[in-house]
Design a protein around this motif. Sequence first.
Motif, PDB file in Angstrom:
ATOM      1  N   VAL A  93     -11.026 -12.835  32.760  1.00  0.00           N
ATOM      2  CA  VAL A  93     -12.081 -11.816  32.670  1.00  0.00           C
ATOM      3  C   VAL A  93     -13.388 -12.460  32.230  1.00  0.00           C
ATOM      4  CG1 VAL A  93     -12.796  -9.705  31.487  1.00  0.00           C
ATOM      5  CG2 VAL A  93     -10.423  -9.969  32.232  1.00  0.00           C
ATOM      6  N   SER A  94     -13.321 -13.365  31.263  1.00  0.00           N
ATOM      7  CA  SER A  94     -14.531 -14.029  30.781  1.00  0.00           C
ATOM      8  C   SER A  94     -15.179 -14.890  31.853  1.00  0.00           C
ATOM      9  CB  SER A  94     -14.206 -14.891  29.554  1.00  0.00           C
ATOM     10  OG  SER A  94     -13.832 -14.092  28.459  1.00  0.00           O
ATOM     11  N   ALA A  95     -14.366 -15.430  32.744  1.00  0.00           N
ATOM     12  CA  ALA A  95     -14.902 -16.294  33.798  1.00  0.00           C
ATOM     13  C   ALA A  95     -15.813 -15.537  34.762  1.00  0.00           C
ATOM     14  CB  ALA A  95     -13.760 -16.953  34.575  1.00  0.00           C
ATOM     15  N   LEU A  96     -15.674 -14.219  34.820  1.00  0.00           N
ATOM     16  CA  LEU A  96     -16.575 -13.400  35.636  1.00  0.00           C
ATOM     17  C   LEU A  96     -17.985 -13.403  35.056  1.00  0.00           C
ATOM     18  CD1 LEU A  96     -16.734 -11.347  38.046  1.00  0.00           C
ATOM     19  CD2 LEU A  96     -16.243  -9.560  36.364  1.00  0.00           C
ATOM     20  N   LYS A  97     -18.091 -13.568  33.730  1.00  0.00           N
ATOM     21  CA  LYS A  97     -19.355 -13.664  33.002  1.00  0.00           C
ATOM     22  C   LYS A  97     -20.137 -12.360  33.038  1.00  0.00           C
ATOM     23  CE  LYS A  97     -19.659 -18.680  33.453  1.00  0.00           C
ATOM     24  NZ  LYS A  97     -20.498 -19.854  33.801  1.00  0.00           N
ATOM     25  N   CYS A  98     -19.453 -11.291  32.639  1.00  0.00           N
ATOM     26  CA  CYS A  98     -20.080  -9.973  32.504  1.00  0.00           C
ATOM     27  C   CYS A  98     -19.723  -9.403  31.147  1.00  0.00           C
ATOM     28  CB  CYS A  98     -19.606  -9.032  33.615  1.00  0.00           C
ATOM     29  SG  CYS A  98     -20.081  -7.301  33.327  1.00  0.00           S
ATOM     30  N   GLY A  99     -20.718  -9.199  30.298  1.00  0.00           N
ATOM     31  CA  GLY A  99     -20.476  -8.720  28.948  1.00  0.00           C
ATOM     32  C   GLY A  99     -19.987  -7.296  28.857  1.00  0.00           C
ATOM     33  N   HIS A 100     -20.195  -6.500  29.917  1.00  0.00           N
ATOM     34  CA  HIS A 100     -19.709  -5.125  29.908  1.00  0.00           C
ATOM     35  C   HIS A 100     -18.260  -5.008  30.369  1.00  0.00           C
ATOM     36  CE1 HIS A 100     -23.997  -3.682  29.700  1.00  0.00           C
ATOM     37  NE2 HIS A 100     -23.394  -2.818  28.914  1.00  0.00           N
ATOM     38  N   THR A 101     -17.692  -6.090  30.864  1.00  0.00           N
ATOM     39  CA  THR A 101     -16.308  -6.059  31.337  1.00  0.00           C
ATOM     40  C   THR A 101     -15.408  -6.551  30.218  1.00  0.00           C
ATOM     41  OG1 THR A 101     -17.075  -6.483  33.585  1.00  0.00           O
ATOM     42  CG2 THR A 101     -14.734  -6.811  33.149  1.00  0.00           C
ATOM     43  N   GLN A 102     -14.740  -5.598  29.557  1.00  0.00           N
ATOM     44  CA  GLN A 102     -13.908  -5.917  28.410  1.00  0.00           C
ATOM     45  C   GLN A 102     -12.516  -5.319  28.607  1.00  0.00           C
ATOM     46  OE1 GLN A 102     -14.978  -7.997  26.202  1.00  0.00           O
ATOM     47  NE2 GLN A 102     -17.208  -7.952  26.482  1.00  0.00           N
ATOM     48  N   VAL A 103     -11.565  -5.807  27.831  1.00  0.00           N
ATOM     49  CA  VAL A 103     -10.163  -5.408  27.970  1.00  0.00           C
ATOM     50  C   VAL A 103      -9.731  -4.616  26.748  1.00  0.00           C
ATOM     51  CG1 VAL A 103      -7.834  -6.206  28.512  1.00  0.00           C
ATOM     52  CG2 VAL A 103      -9.813  -7.590  29.194  1.00  0.00           C
ATOM     53  N   LYS A 104      -8.995  -3.519  26.990  1.00  0.00           N
ATOM     54  CA  LYS A 104      -8.524  -2.658  25.908  1.00  0.00           C
ATOM     55  C   LYS A 104      -7.019  -2.460  26.029  1.00  0.00           C
ATOM     56  CE  LYS A 104     -10.889   0.944  24.834  1.00  0.00           C
ATOM     57  NZ  LYS A 104     -11.533   2.276  24.912  1.00  0.00           N
ATOM     58  N   ASN A 105      -6.402  -2.118  24.908  1.00  0.00           N
ATOM     59  CA  ASN A 105      -4.994  -1.757  24.932  1.00  0.00           C
ATOM     60  C   ASN A 105      -4.781  -0.483  25.728  1.00  0.00           C
ATOM     61  OD1 ASN A 105      -5.071  -3.194  21.889  1.00  0.00           O
ATOM     62  ND2 ASN A 105      -3.220  -3.560  23.086  1.00  0.00           N
ATOM     63  N   SER A 106      -3.538  -0.235  26.135  1.00  0.00           N
ATOM     64  CA  SER A 106      -3.187   0.998  26.827  1.00  0.00           C
ATOM     65  C   SER A 106      -3.374   2.188  25.891  1.00  0.00           C
ATOM     66  CB  SER A 106      -1.730   0.940  27.298  1.00  0.00           C
ATOM     67  OG  SER A 106      -0.856   0.956  26.167  1.00  0.00           O
ATOM     68  N   VAL A 107      -3.509   3.362  26.464  1.00  0.00           N
ATOM     69  CA  VAL A 107      -3.756   4.560  25.657  1.00  0.00           C
ATOM     70  C   VAL A 107      -2.573   4.889  24.754  1.00  0.00           C
ATOM     71  CG1 VAL A 107      -5.388   5.568  27.294  1.00  0.00           C
ATOM     72  CG2 VAL A 107      -2.947   6.057  27.539  1.00  0.00           C
ATOM     73  N   HIS A 108      -1.390   4.403  25.092  1.00  0.00           N
ATOM     74  CA  HIS A 108      -0.195   4.701  24.303  1.00  0.00           C
ATOM     75  C   HIS A 108       0.159   3.583  23.324  1.00  0.00           C
ATOM     76  CE1 HIS A 108       0.434   8.174  26.825  1.00  0.00           C
ATOM     77  NE2 HIS A 108       0.495   7.421  27.915  1.00  0.00           N
ATOM     78  N   TYR A 109      -0.706   2.576  23.254  1.00  0.00           N
ATOM     79  CA  TYR A 109      -0.395   1.437  22.397  1.00  0.00           C
ATOM     80  C   TYR A 109      -0.393   1.844  20.924  1.00  0.00           C
ATOM     81  CZ  TYR A 109      -0.884  -2.911  19.847  1.00  0.00           C
ATOM     82  OH  TYR A 109      -0.709  -3.933  18.966  1.00  0.00           O
ATOM     83  N   LYS A 110       0.582   1.347  20.186  1.00  0.00           N
ATOM     84  CA  LYS A 110       0.653   1.560  18.746  1.00  0.00           C
ATOM     85  C   LYS A 110       0.988   0.234  18.074  1.00  0.00           C
ATOM     86  CE  LYS A 110       2.191   6.390  18.949  1.00  0.00           C
ATOM     87  NZ  LYS A 110       3.267   7.351  18.575  1.00  0.00           N
ATOM     88  N   PRO A 111       0.306  -0.071  16.961  1.00  0.00           N
ATOM     89  CA  PRO A 111       0.683  -1.273  16.211  1.00  0.00           C
ATOM     90  C   PRO A 111       2.145  -1.201  15.784  1.00  0.00           C
ATOM     91  CG  PRO A 111      -1.404  -0.376  15.430  1.00  0.00           C
ATOM     92  CD  PRO A 111      -0.819   0.643  16.368  1.00  0.00           C
ATOM     93  N   VAL A 112       2.788  -2.345  15.691  1.00  0.00           N
ATOM     94  CA  VAL A 112       4.223  -2.341  15.443  1.00  0.00           C
ATOM     95  C   VAL A 112       4.595  -2.705  14.017  1.00  0.00           C
ATOM     96  CG1 VAL A 112       4.792  -2.835  17.836  1.00  0.00           C
ATOM     97  CG2 VAL A 112       4.392  -4.727  16.251  1.00  0.00           C
ATOM     98  N   ALA A 113       3.642  -3.104  13.211  1.00  0.00           N
ATOM     99  CA  ALA A 113       3.952  -3.447  11.829  1.00  0.00           C
ATOM    100  C   ALA A 113       2.682  -3.327  11.001  1.00  0.00           C
ATOM    101  CB  ALA A 113       4.530  -4.855  11.735  1.00  0.00           C
ATOM    102  N   ALA A 114       2.799  -3.523   9.716  1.00  0.00           N
ATOM    103  CA  ALA A 114       1.661  -3.272   8.842  1.00  0.00           C
ATOM    104  C   ALA A 114       1.168  -4.498   8.101  1.00  0.00           C
ATOM    105  CB  ALA A 114       2.037  -2.189   7.822  1.00  0.00           C
ATOM    106  N   ASP A 115       1.785  -5.645   8.316  1.00  0.00           N
ATOM    107  CA  ASP A 115       1.445  -6.779   7.469  1.00  0.00           C
ATOM    108  C   ASP A 115       0.323  -7.638   8.034  1.00  0.00           C
ATOM    109  OD1 ASP A 115       4.201  -8.973   8.416  1.00  0.00           O
ATOM    110  OD2 ASP A 115       3.058  -7.493   9.548  1.00  0.00           O
ATOM    111  N   GLY A 116      -0.020  -7.528   9.285  1.00  0.00           N
ATOM    112  CA  GLY A 116      -1.177  -8.211   9.835  1.00  0.00           C
ATOM    113  C   GLY A 116      -0.937  -9.665  10.194  1.00  0.00           C
ATOM    114  N   LEU A 117      -1.820 -10.188  11.062  1.00  0.00           N
ATOM    115  CA  LEU A 117      -1.789 -11.603  11.406  1.00  0.00           C
ATOM    116  C   LEU A 117      -2.351 -12.414  10.239  1.00  0.00           C
ATOM    117  CD1 LEU A 117      -3.073 -11.376  15.076  1.00  0.00           C
ATOM    118  CD2 LEU A 117      -0.781 -12.030  14.362  1.00  0.00           C
ATOM    119  N   PRO A 118      -2.069 -13.695  10.208  1.00  0.00           N
ATOM    120  CA  PRO A 118      -2.608 -14.517   9.113  1.00  0.00           C
ATOM    121  C   PRO A 118      -4.122 -14.457   9.061  1.00  0.00           C
ATOM    122  CG  PRO A 118      -0.947 -15.727  10.357  1.00  0.00           C
ATOM    123  CD  PRO A 118      -1.216 -14.471  11.122  1.00  0.00           C
ATOM    124  N   GLN A 119      -4.656 -14.385   7.863  1.00  0.00           N
ATOM    125  CA  GLN A 119      -6.101 -14.365   7.687  1.00  0.00           C
ATOM    126  C   GLN A 119      -6.549 -15.666   7.040  1.00  0.00           C
ATOM    127  OE1 GLN A 119      -6.812 -10.733   5.440  1.00  0.00           O
ATOM    128  NE2 GLN A 119      -7.275  -9.643   7.333  1.00  0.00           N
TER     129      GLN A 119
END
Length: 494
Positions: A93-119
Amino acid sequence: MFKRSLIVWLALALTVCHGGTTADKTIENRQLLEVAGMQKDLTILWEAFRDIHPAYGLYTSGDSLQAVYKKTRDAIRQPLSENEFIAAIYPFVSALKCGHTQVKNSVHYKPVAADGLPQLPFQVLVQNDRVWVTTHQLKTLQTGDELLSINGVPVADIVGHGADLYAADGNNRTFKELFLSEYGGFEDACNKYYRWKPPYEIKLKTLQGTLKSITADTLPDKAPLAEVVQEVDNYKDWSTASSTDYLPLRFLNNSTTASFEVHTYQYGDTLIYEKAFREIREKGIKNLIIDLRHNTGGDLRVAAKLLTYLADTPFQMVGDLWARVPDPGATRFEKYFDTARTTSFIQSFKPTGIRKNGHYQIDFQPDFGPMLSNTGLDKKDHYNGKMVVLIDGATFSSGAHTAAVIKQYCPSAVFIGRETAGGSEGCSGGSIQRLTLPNTGIVIEFPLLRVVSVLSHPTFGHGIIPDYVVAYTPMDILTKKDLDLQKALEIIAR
């Protein structure tokens, strides 16, 4: 009331690119996407880019983009989570080089846990493929340390892969550097591309020039900062108008200088503009700083209202408007698009059937006003003095179009800061569809039109380049010192 249908705000992209794709936290209990479905969806996306996307072929040749598509498709060989799939396709998607073209999760997506990725226990400033520590929780670091490698990987490589996780207009880098620095993009690269787990082996160069190796582990969010400094009060010598609400209008004490912050366009802004420019006139302001930093866009009609107070002559807000197909609201991809947004497109734009320079001309519906012809100036409170414009890597979409109109119709205006995120020749935008990939449910923010800027001599593939480029140090970031404002006052004093 203006309809929010013309330009998608970059603020949405902030959520899409960082916060919206970092919620996948554990491998257990995830619903994985099938390989065949992911590959089919990627093919649909490639064909939509190839057939109707207005940025196709502008900055990346069709052959080159196809090669990235094939490489991406061939690399999908095992089931992935939604977020893993998004991370896998973002370089394409980035190779197209358009800042308005972005990717989102599906409408039914739900996080699966609460502990988070490493920070990471530090934040960074990214400039020109180099990385410096800003705020941090580790006593083994200090603000201004330059990171050289993590886990044996040069930081330039980490920056490159992190930049691939976000789409930007043309060959712009300031937009990507802002994401990597301010919105956790450097950490995303460590998590999503390299999938590192703490502790991290880090090589760095200290402020004193000493090479050093440390082992860094994560720390709790509430762990105190290892370095606390006094923040700069950039407006201690200014007074703030009481009538402009969320758009700060400030007056430098004992002078004829004012500063007006123009944020992402909202529908109530036009009433604030009236109050602001009335007060600017009544106070006899001769030097005006227009702050477009982090103005991520909004409705162009609101931007046009601002320009009625600033342009030297009647102005045109949009240079041209076109699509790659006669009617982008009626194509074979229509079944993947949001029907409500299709209705909005029909209400807002009018295909003309005219083919010009290989494109199909599109017009605005009458409700939008004269975007493609001259707009008159405000007769009562028009500003006629010296103007300085502050821009940065988040001046995007109609925020960047505003900068372009000022540059074209206010030739004496001085620009300070960093290259705008929005292209100086325009952007792909206008109407932003939601293309839902049928097998995975992943959603692509998908512009239908090319909105051409009014600049006579744009810098192809880049945003508007300031007359004075200002670079910040890590300590400037830590103390929140506004070097752009300081430079503006220096220019005004000349």
